[in-house]
Design a protein around this motif. Structure first.
Motif, PDB file in Angstrom:
ATOM      1  N   THR A   1       1.008  -1.256  -0.054  1.00  0.00           N
ATOM      2  CA  THR A   1       0.086  -0.034   0.026  1.00  0.00           C
ATOM      3  C   THR A   1       0.994   1.378   0.069  1.00  0.00           C
ATOM      4  OG1 THR A   1      -0.173  -0.033   2.209  1.00  0.00           O
ATOM      5  CG2 THR A   1      -1.893  -1.113   1.454  1.00  0.00           C
ATOM      6  N   ALA A   2       0.223   2.491  -0.368  1.00  0.00           N
ATOM      7  CA  ALA A   2       0.972   3.623  -0.508  1.00  0.00           C
ATOM      8  C   ALA A   2      -0.025   4.617   0.128  1.00  0.00           C
ATOM      9  CB  ALA A   2       1.218   4.100  -1.905  1.00  0.00           C
TER      10      ALA A   2
ATOM     11  N   LEU B   1       5.042  10.442   0.863  1.00  0.00           N
ATOM     12  CA  LEU B   1       4.319   9.094   0.497  1.00  0.00           C
ATOM     13  C   LEU B   1       5.082   8.079   1.451  1.00  0.00           C
ATOM     14  CD1 LEU B   1       2.271   8.063  -1.814  1.00  0.00           C
ATOM     15  CD2 LEU B   1       4.302   7.208  -2.656  1.00  0.00           C
ATOM     16  N   THR B   2       4.162   7.018   2.016  1.00  0.00           N
ATOM     17  CA  THR B   2       4.866   6.088   2.792  1.00  0.00           C
ATOM     18  C   THR B   2       4.230   4.593   2.166  1.00  0.00           C
ATOM     19  OG1 THR B   2       4.904   7.247   4.759  1.00  0.00           O
ATOM     20  CG2 THR B   2       4.961   4.796   4.992  1.00  0.00           C
ATOM     21  N   MET B   3       5.130   3.828   1.610  1.00  0.00           N
ATOM     22  CA  MET B   3       4.900   2.418   1.291  1.00  0.00           C
ATOM     23  C   MET B   3       4.947   1.578   2.344  1.00  0.00           C
ATOM     24  SD  MET B   3       4.461   2.089  -2.120  1.00  0.00           S
ATOM     25  CE  MET B   3       4.679   3.131  -3.699  1.00  0.00           C
ATOM     26  N   SER B   4       4.199   0.541   2.352  1.00  0.00           N
ATOM     27  CA  SER B   4       4.146  -0.628   3.505  1.00  0.00           C
ATOM     28  C   SER B   4       3.514  -1.832   3.048  1.00  0.00           C
ATOM     29  CB  SER B   4       3.701   0.117   4.824  1.00  0.00           C
ATOM     30  OG  SER B   4       2.080   0.162   4.546  1.00  0.00           O
ATOM     31  N   ALA B   5       3.852  -2.814   3.488  1.00  0.00           N
ATOM     32  CA  ALA B   5       3.208  -4.230   3.569  1.00  0.00           C
ATOM     33  C   ALA B   5       3.521  -4.952   4.704  1.00  0.00           C
ATOM     34  CB  ALA B   5       4.012  -5.041   2.349  1.00  0.00           C
ATOM     35  N   PRO B   6       2.522  -5.706   5.155  1.00  0.00           N
ATOM     36  CA  PRO B   6       2.960  -6.653   6.244  1.00  0.00           C
ATOM     37  C   PRO B   6       3.909  -7.433   6.538  1.00  0.00           C
ATOM     38  CG  PRO B   6       0.395  -7.043   5.319  1.00  0.00           C
ATOM     39  CD  PRO B   6       1.346  -6.104   4.285  1.00  0.00           C
TER      40      PRO B   6
ATOM     41  N   ALA C   1       8.914   2.314   3.897  1.00  0.00           N
ATOM     42  CA  ALA C   1       9.518   3.372   3.386  1.00  0.00           C
ATOM     43  C   ALA C   1       8.830   4.590   3.090  1.00  0.00           C
ATOM     44  CB  ALA C   1      10.245   2.609   2.114  1.00  0.00           C
ATOM     45  N   SER C   2       9.568   5.715   3.169  1.00  0.00           N
ATOM     46  CA  SER C   2       8.800   6.845   2.866  1.00  0.00           C
ATOM     47  C   SER C   2       9.604   7.707   2.039  1.00  0.00           C
ATOM     48  CB  SER C   2       8.693   7.806   4.038  1.00  0.00           C
ATOM     49  OG  SER C   2       7.711   7.027   5.109  1.00  0.00           O
ATOM     50  N   GLY C   3       9.010   8.492   1.132  1.00  0.00           N
ATOM     51  CA  GLY C   3       9.625   9.596   0.043  1.00  0.00           C
ATOM     52  C   GLY C   3       9.061  10.734   0.208  1.00  0.00           C
TER      53      GLY C   3
END
Length: 160
Positions: free
Chosen positions: A76-77, A143-148, A153-155
């Motif tokens: 997800t973002a 913007l923050t990307m994540s997964a369980p 990670a943020s940009g």
């Protein structure tokens, strides 16, 4: 009344207790070490901002740096709106809107394809506009990307 005489401690009892103690300590230490495994990593690449009419566009790519695949629908973002507005998104066909924020203060996007180990998800193109065109300094989105099971990670997305 009979008095009890103290019993002598058997040497085998003492040696047995000494040998049993390290086994108990080792058995209790293993779960603690197993629980401290660091999460898998995501890395994020954000393109330099690009002018798009009166807005700014960004191309974002997330890479799965782990040894296992990220299942479809897990990446997800998340983008909170602070000083700018969301104009639209495009990119890889697998990106779609995620859970809706009823306050309208953020957007979530979901990648509906798996991301193999060591591979990069298809690009996410975001188009953002400033709330105030003359705003100085220009707003910056995060913007923050994540997964369980993964570290997030943020940009930074600096609007033009």
């Amino acid at each position: 009344m009979t008095e009890h005489e103290p019993r002598a401690i058997n040497r085998r009892t003492v040696i047995g207790a000494v040998w049993a103690t390290p086994v108990i300590v080792a058995a209790s230490a293993v779960p603690a070490m197993a629980a401290s495994v660091p999460p898998s990593r995501l890395s994020l690449e954000v393109s330099p901002p690009s002018p798009y009419e009166n807005r700014t566009s960004f191309v974002i790519r997330a890479t799965n740096d782990a040894a296992t695949a990220i299942p479809a629908g897990s990446l997800t973002a998340y983008l909170p709106l602070t000083g700018f507005w969301f104009s639209g998104f495009s990119g890889d066909y697998a990106w779609d809107y995620g859970p809706w924020d009823p306050t309208g203060e953020s957007y979530t996007f979901v990648y509906n394809a798996s991301v193999p180990a060591g591979d990069t998800a298809g690009p996410l193109l975001l188009i953002l506009g400033k709330n105030d065109p003359g705003q100085t300094p220009p707003p910056v989105g995060i913007l923050t990307m994540s997964a369980p099971g993964y570290s997030s990670a943020s940009g930074s997305l600096q609007l033009l």
